[in-house]
Design a protein around this motif. Structure first.
Motif, PDB file in Angstrom:
ATOM      1  N   GLY A 281       0.819  -1.205   0.000  1.00 16.05           N
ATOM      2  CA  GLY A 281       0.000   0.000   0.000  1.00 16.05           C
ATOM      3  C   GLY A 281       0.851   1.251   0.000  1.00 16.05           C
ATOM      4  N   PRO A 401      10.767 -14.452   0.168  1.00 19.55           N
ATOM      5  CA  PRO A 401      11.095 -15.850   0.455  1.00 19.55           C
ATOM      6  C   PRO A 401      11.883 -16.408  -0.726  1.00 19.55           C
ATOM      7  N   THR A 424      18.128 -14.229   5.037  1.00 16.87           N
ATOM      8  CA  THR A 424      17.892 -13.265   6.107  1.00 16.87           C
ATOM      9  C   THR A 424      16.536 -12.610   5.969  1.00 16.87           C
ATOM     10  N   TRP A 425      15.705 -12.792   6.974  1.00 17.64           N
ATOM     11  CA  TRP A 425      14.383 -12.151   6.953  1.00 17.64           C
ATOM     12  C   TRP A 425      14.410 -10.883   7.802  1.00 17.64           C
ATOM     13  N   GLN A 427      12.742  -6.387   7.666  1.00 13.53           N
ATOM     14  CA  GLN A 427      11.893  -5.394   7.009  1.00 13.53           C
ATOM     15  C   GLN A 427      12.469  -3.993   7.198  1.00 13.53           C
ATOM     16  N   THR A 428      11.955  -3.054   6.408  1.00 10.44           N
ATOM     17  CA  THR A 428      12.344  -1.655   6.599  1.00 10.44           C
ATOM     18  C   THR A 428      12.099  -1.266   8.054  1.00 10.44           C
ATOM     19  N   GLU A 429      11.010  -1.764   8.602  1.00 11.42           N
ATOM     20  CA  GLU A 429      10.631  -1.433   9.972  1.00 11.42           C
ATOM     21  C   GLU A 429      11.614  -1.994  10.994  1.00 11.42           C
ATOM     22  N   ARG A 527       3.392 -12.527   2.526  1.00 12.30           N
ATOM     23  CA  ARG A 527       2.567 -11.602   3.291  1.00 12.30           C
ATOM     24  C   ARG A 527       1.239 -12.236   3.663  1.00 12.30           C
TER      25      ARG A 527
HETATM   26  P1  ATP Z   1       5.309  -2.320   2.205  1.00 13.16           P
HETATM   27  O1  ATP Z   1       5.536  -2.546   3.668  1.00 13.16           O
HETATM   28  O2  ATP Z   1       5.211  -0.891   1.825  1.00 13.16           O
HETATM   29  O3  ATP Z   1       4.229  -3.165   1.644  1.00 13.16           O
HETATM   30  P2  ATP Z   1       7.543  -4.089   1.699  1.00 13.16           P
HETATM   31  O4  ATP Z   1       7.043  -4.865   2.869  1.00 13.16           O
HETATM   32  O5  ATP Z   1       7.755  -4.823   0.420  1.00 13.16           O
HETATM   33  O6  ATP Z   1       6.622  -2.814   1.432  1.00 13.16           O
HETATM   34  P3  ATP Z   1      10.243  -3.955   2.744  1.00 13.16           P
HETATM   35  O7  ATP Z   1      10.327  -3.491   4.147  1.00 13.16           O
HETATM   36  O8  ATP Z   1      11.344  -3.566   1.828  1.00 13.16           O
HETATM   37  O9  ATP Z   1       8.929  -3.389   2.088  1.00 13.16           O
HETATM   38  O10 ATP Z   1      10.176  -5.524   2.687  1.00 13.16           O
HETATM   39  C1  ATP Z   1      10.013  -6.350   3.814  1.00 13.16           C
HETATM   40  C2  ATP Z   1       9.261  -7.602   3.413  1.00 13.16           C
HETATM   41  O11 ATP Z   1      10.034  -8.365   2.472  1.00 13.16           O
HETATM   42  C3  ATP Z   1       9.023  -8.564   4.544  1.00 13.16           C
HETATM   43  O12 ATP Z   1       7.901  -8.193   5.302  1.00 13.16           O
HETATM   44  C4  ATP Z   1       8.827  -9.876   3.800  1.00 13.16           C
HETATM   45  O13 ATP Z   1       7.519  -9.969   3.266  1.00 13.16           O
HETATM   46  C5  ATP Z   1       9.808  -9.765   2.661  1.00 13.16           C
HETATM   47  N1  ATP Z   1      11.093 -10.424   2.991  1.00 13.16           N
HETATM   48  C6  ATP Z   1      12.273  -9.828   3.200  1.00 13.16           C
HETATM   49  N2  ATP Z   1      13.247 -10.724   3.402  1.00 13.16           N
HETATM   50  C7  ATP Z   1      12.678 -11.944   3.352  1.00 13.16           C
HETATM   51  C8  ATP Z   1      13.174 -13.296   3.487  1.00 13.16           C
HETATM   52  N3  ATP Z   1      14.446 -13.565   3.696  1.00 13.16           N
HETATM   53  N4  ATP Z   1      12.256 -14.291   3.388  1.00 13.16           N
HETATM   54  C9  ATP Z   1      10.969 -14.026   3.173  1.00 13.16           C
HETATM   55  N5  ATP Z   1      10.457 -12.798   3.004  1.00 13.16           N
HETATM   56  C10 ATP Z   1      11.295 -11.749   3.095  1.00 13.16           C
END
Ligand code: ATP
Ligand code: MG
Length: 660
Positions: A281, A401, A424-425, A427-429, A527
Motif C-alpha cells: 500500500g 522468500p 535473512t528475513w 523489514q524496513t521497519e 505476506r
Molecule cells: P510495504 O511494507 O510498503 O508493503 P515491503 O514490505 O515490500 O513494502 P520492505 O520493508 O522492503 O517493504 O520488505 C520487507 C518484506 O520483504 C518482509 O515483510 C517480507 O515480506 C519480505 N522479505 C524480506 N526478506 C525476506 C526473506 N528472507 N524471506 C521471506 N520474506 C522476506
C-alpha cells in the motif's frame, strides 16, 4: 467473497507435503573459524536479553555512556537511554585512529568500467568536506536532507555527512518517478535535495537532475538542490537554477579541507527516515534513530556474514533501500569492512557482470536478492561459469522468500557448495536482520530463514493470539523490542500504532505469514494478505510458487487467490517461462499436475497465465496485490512504486481477453 468453512489449522496437511528434507550443516572448517561458534549464545540471550544488548553496545564508541538499556512503554521504545554518540564517528573517525586508515573502505565500480577505491582515511576527508558543504548550505541538526542519487561513493559519503551533523537523511531510490520523489520530500519536509547530473544504467544515463527539477517544483520546504557531477556536461547538460541549484564540486572547493567535528547526539536522535517499498500500500516513512540502530546493524552484520578483517564484502542492493542503509553503509562501515559498491545493471555490458565483479575484486561475502538469483537462473549457468568465484565464502539473500530451487542453484552455481547461505528475513521497519542462520552454528534448509537472531523473540500466532501448532501457518510476531526497530512512522504515530501494535497488543505484527517445522525452523510464507484460502485450507502463495518454479520450464511465478463461488478462493498463477520455453496448453496442463504432485490436489491452479514479466516494485518484489486487482476486476491500487507500469496493463489485457 463467500466465507469458506474451516480454519487455518487445516493447512498443516498441505504444508507437511512440502517438507524440505535437505539440510546443509556448516563444514567443520567453517565452524572452527567462525565468529560465532558457540550455540549457547541463543540461550544466553534468551535468559537475559537486556544484558545481551547491553554487552552488544560495547562494540560502539560512545561520547557518553548510556544509563539504561531499554525504556519500553509499548509501542514506544528508547534504547541506550542517556547515551551520546555519533554514527559518522563510529563508521569513520574511529577507524582512522587505527591501522585501518589505509584499509579500503569503498571499492566502487562504475557501470562503464571506471572504478575508485577510497581508504578509510579518504572517506574521513570526503565525509568532512561533505559535512562542511551541508553546513554552508544552512543544514543543521534536525533538518531533513533527501538523496536522489546513483550508486556512487558520494551517496554513502553524503549519508555519513548528514549523520555527522545530526541531519536525518531520507534516500529515495534513483529509479523512482518525480511524483514519488516529490511526495517523499514533502512527507519528510526535506530542506535540501542531493542529486547528480545522471547515473549510468544499462549504458544509458538516468536523468536524475531533470526528474528532481520536476519534483522540487512542488516541494515548498526544499531550499536548495545540491548536484554531484557524475557523468559530466559532455554526456549530459543539466540546467542549474540560479540561487537554488549548486554544484557539489564547486561548493566543496570553496569550503576547502575542513574538519567538522562529529556532533555528540542522543541515542534516540533521528538518523534517517526510510520509506517501505510499497508492496502492500502507501509507503510508510520509518524513523530510525542512532544508538540502537547502529548496535543492531553492526552486530548482525558481523555475526551473520561472519565478517573478518580481510573480507571483501558486496551487498548488491541499492542504498535507496533499507538493505543498503544497514548492510552497505551503517553496519559495514561501523565494522571497518571493505565494501564493494556497483553503480549499474547486472546485464551490462553482458549477463556476467556480477561474476566479473566478484572475480575482479575477489569478493568473499555476497548479499543479494531471490529475484536476482531467479534472473540469473533464467539467463543460465554459463555466465557464472565464465568466472573464478572461488573467493566466495558466505552468501546471503534478502527481500522475499527464496524458493528451494533458487537456493539450490545459488548454492551450486555461485557458491560451488563451499559457501554457507544465510537467508535473512527482515523489514524496513525492523532496521536489522531478525530471522537468519548464523553460518557457523546453524544447519540450513533451503527456503528456511531458520531461527530468530539471538536476543530476538519471535512467535507465530493464530487469529485468537495462540501459538500455532507445528507446521501450521500463522501471523509472525516479534514479542519484545529490539534495538534497531523503527520508532514511529514519520509524522503519523497513530498509523504506526495501528499498523503494527494493535492486532496483538504489545506485540509487533510483521504482516508476514510463517510456520515452524518440527525442528523449530521458521519458514516464511509471504505476506498475510497474500495467503490463499481454498475451501478453508490456508495455502501460502510461496508454496505454490515454489512448486511452479521447481518445474524446469519456469523462471518465475506469482500466485494469487481469485474469488470463487465454490471454493472461496481459486488459485490463479502468473508464470514467466524460462528462455527457450514456449508457453502453450500442454505446458499449462503439465504445470497444473506438477503442482498437484508437489502439494496436493487442493493446490491445483485453476488458471495459469503466461507472462513475459511479473509486476514488481522498484525494489524488484512481486506485487501480488495488483494481480489480485486484475483478477477481481477492480480498479488498480497504488501503482506509483511499480518498476514498469506497462507490464500490469499487458497482463490486464491478456487476463480480460481470456476471461471472456
Ligand atoms: P510495504 O511494507 O510498503 O508493503 P515491503 O514490505 O515490500 O513494502 P520492505 O520493508 O522492503 O517493504 O520488505 C520487507 C518484506 O520483504 C518482509 O515483510 C517480507 O515480506 C519480505 N522479505 C524480506 N526478506 C525476506 C526473506 N528472507 N524471506 C521471506 N520474506 C522476506
Ligand atoms: Mg512491509
Amino acid at each position: 467473497m463467500s466465507a469458506p468453512q474451516g480454519s487455518s489449522e487445516q493447512s498443516s496437511t498441505i504444508d507437511a507435503l512440502l517438507q524440505e528434507t535437505r539440510r546443509f550443516p556448516p563444514s567443520a572448517e567453517f565452524t572452527a573459524n567462525a565468529n560465532v561458534r558457540d550455540p549457547s549464545v541463543y540461550q544466553r540471550a534468551k535468559d537475559d536479553p537486556e544484558g545481551f544488548w547491553a554487552e552488544a553496545a560495547n562494540r560502539l564508541d560512545w561520547f557518553q555512556r548510556w544509563e539504561k538499556v531499554l525504556e519500553w512503554d509499548a509501542p514506544w521504545a528508547k534504547w541506550y537511554v542517556g547515551g551520546k554518540l555519533n554514527a559518522s564517528y563510529n563508521a569513520v573517525d574511529r577507524h582512522v585512529k587505527t591501522w585501518r586508515r589505509n584499509k579500503a573502505a569503498i571499492i566502487w565500480e562504475g557501470e562503464p568500467g571506471d572504478s575508485r577505491v577510497l581508504t578509510y582515511r579518504d572517506l574521513y576527508r570526503e565525509v568532512n568536506t561533505f559535512a562542511a558543504v551541508l553546513k554552508e548550505l544552512g543544514v543543521s541538526k534536525g533538518d531533513r536532507v533527501a538523496f536522489y542519487m546513483p550508486m556512487i561513493p558520494e551517496l554513502a559519503i553524503g549519508l555519513l555527512a548528514c549523520a555527522r551533523i545530526g541531519a536525518p537523511h531520507t534516500v529515495i531510490f534513483g529509479g523512482f518517478s518525480s511524483e514519488a520523489l516529490r511526495d517523499r520530500c514533502n512527507d519528510s519536509g526535506a530542506k535540501l535535495v542531493v542529486t547528480a547530473d545522471g547515473g549510468w544504467r544499462r549504458g544509458n544515463v538516468v536523468p536524475l537532475k531533470d526528474t528532481t527539477d520536476a519534483a522540487v517544483a512542488e516541494t515548498p520546504t526544499v531550499e536548495h538542490v545540491l548536484v554531484v557531477q557524475r557523468v559530466g556536461p559532455s554526456v549530459r547538460e543539466v540546467t542549474m537554477q540560479e540561487g537554488r541549484d549548486i554544484w557539489y564540486h564547486e561548493m566543496a572547493a570553496k569550503v576547502g579541507r575542513k574538519i567538522i567535528e562529529p556532533e555528540p547526539l542522543d541515542s534516540e536522535h533521528p538518523l534517517y527516515i526510510m520509506y517501505t517499498s510499497g508492496t502492500t500500500g502507501k509507503p510508510k516513512g520509518q524513523l530510525h534513530t542512532t544508538g540502537g540502530y547502529l548496535v543492531g546493524a553492526s552486530l548482525t552484520h558481523e555475526w551473520i556474514f561472519d565478517l573478518k578483517e580481510d573480507d571483501i564484502y558486496w551487498c548488491t542492493a541499492d542504498i535507496g533501500w533499507v538493505t543498503g542503509h544497514s548492510y552497505i553503509v551503517y553496519g559495514p562501515f561501523t565494522n571497518g569492512a571493505s565494501v564493494v559498491m556497483y553503480e549499474g545493471a547486472p546485464d551490462f555490458p553482458d549477463k556476467d557482470r556480477f561474476w566479473d565483479i566478484v572475480e575482479k575484486y575477489g569478493v568473499t561475502i555476497l548479499y543479494t536478492a531471490p529475484t536476482s538469483i531467479r534472473t540469473f537462473m533464467r539467463w543460465g549457468e554459463q555466465y557464472p561459469a565464465m568466472h573464478d568465484l572461488s573467493t566466495l565464502r558466505v552468501m546471503g539473500t534478502v527481500g522475499e522468500p527464496i524458493n528451494p530451487e533458487a537456493w539450490m542453484w545459488y548454492n551450486e552455481h555461485i557458491g560451488h557448495g563451499r559457501a554457507p547461505i544465510v537467508d535473512t528475513w527482515w523489514q524496513t521497519e525492523t532496521g536489522m536482520i531478525l530471522i537468519t542462520p548464523l553460518p557457523g552454528i546453524v544447519a540450513t534448509k533451503p527456503g528456511s530463514g531458520t531461527f530468530p537472531f539471538p536476543g530476538i523473540e519471535a512467535d507465530i500466532l493464530d487469529e485468537a493470539g495462540n501459538p500455532v501448532p507445528v507446521n501450521t501457518g500463522g501471523n509472525l510476531v516479534i514479542k519484545r523490542p529490539w534495538p534497531a526497530m523503527s520508532r514511529t512512522i514519520w509524522g503519523d504515530p497513530e498509523r504506526y500504532k495501528r499498523t503494527y501494535w494493535e492486532r496483538y497488543p504489545g506485540l509487533y505484527l510483521t504482516g508476514d505469514g510463517a510456520r515452524r517445522d518440527e525442528d523449530g525452523y521458521y519458514w516464511l510464507l509471504g505476506r498475510v494478505d497474500d495467503v490463499l484460502n481454498v475451501s478453508g485450507h490456508r495455502i501460502g502463495t510461496m508454496e505454490v510458487e515454489s512448486a511452479l518454479v521447481s518445474h524446469p520450464a519456469v523462471a518465475e511465478a506469482a500466485v494469487i487467490g481469485a474469488s470463487d463461488p465454490l471454493t472461496g478462493q481459486a488459485i490463479v498463477a502468473f508464470v514467466t517461462p524460462r528462455s527457450g520455453q514456449s508457453p502453450n496448453d500442454a505446458l499449462q496442463a503439465d504445470l497444473r499436475e506438477h503442482v498437484v504432485k508437489h502439494i496436493g490436489a487442493l493446490a491445483r491452479p485453476k488458471k495459469i497465465y503466461f507472462t513475459t514479466e511479473l509486476p514488481k516494485t522498484r525494489s524488484a518484489k512481486i506485487m501480488r496485490r495488483l494481480l489480485r486487482d486484475i483478477a477481481e476486476g477492480r480498479v488498480l491500487g497504488d501503482t506509483t512504486t511499480l518498476l514498469d507500469p506497462n507490464i500490469v496493463s499487458q497482463i490486464k489485457e491478456q487476463y480480460e481477453s481470456t476471461e471472456g
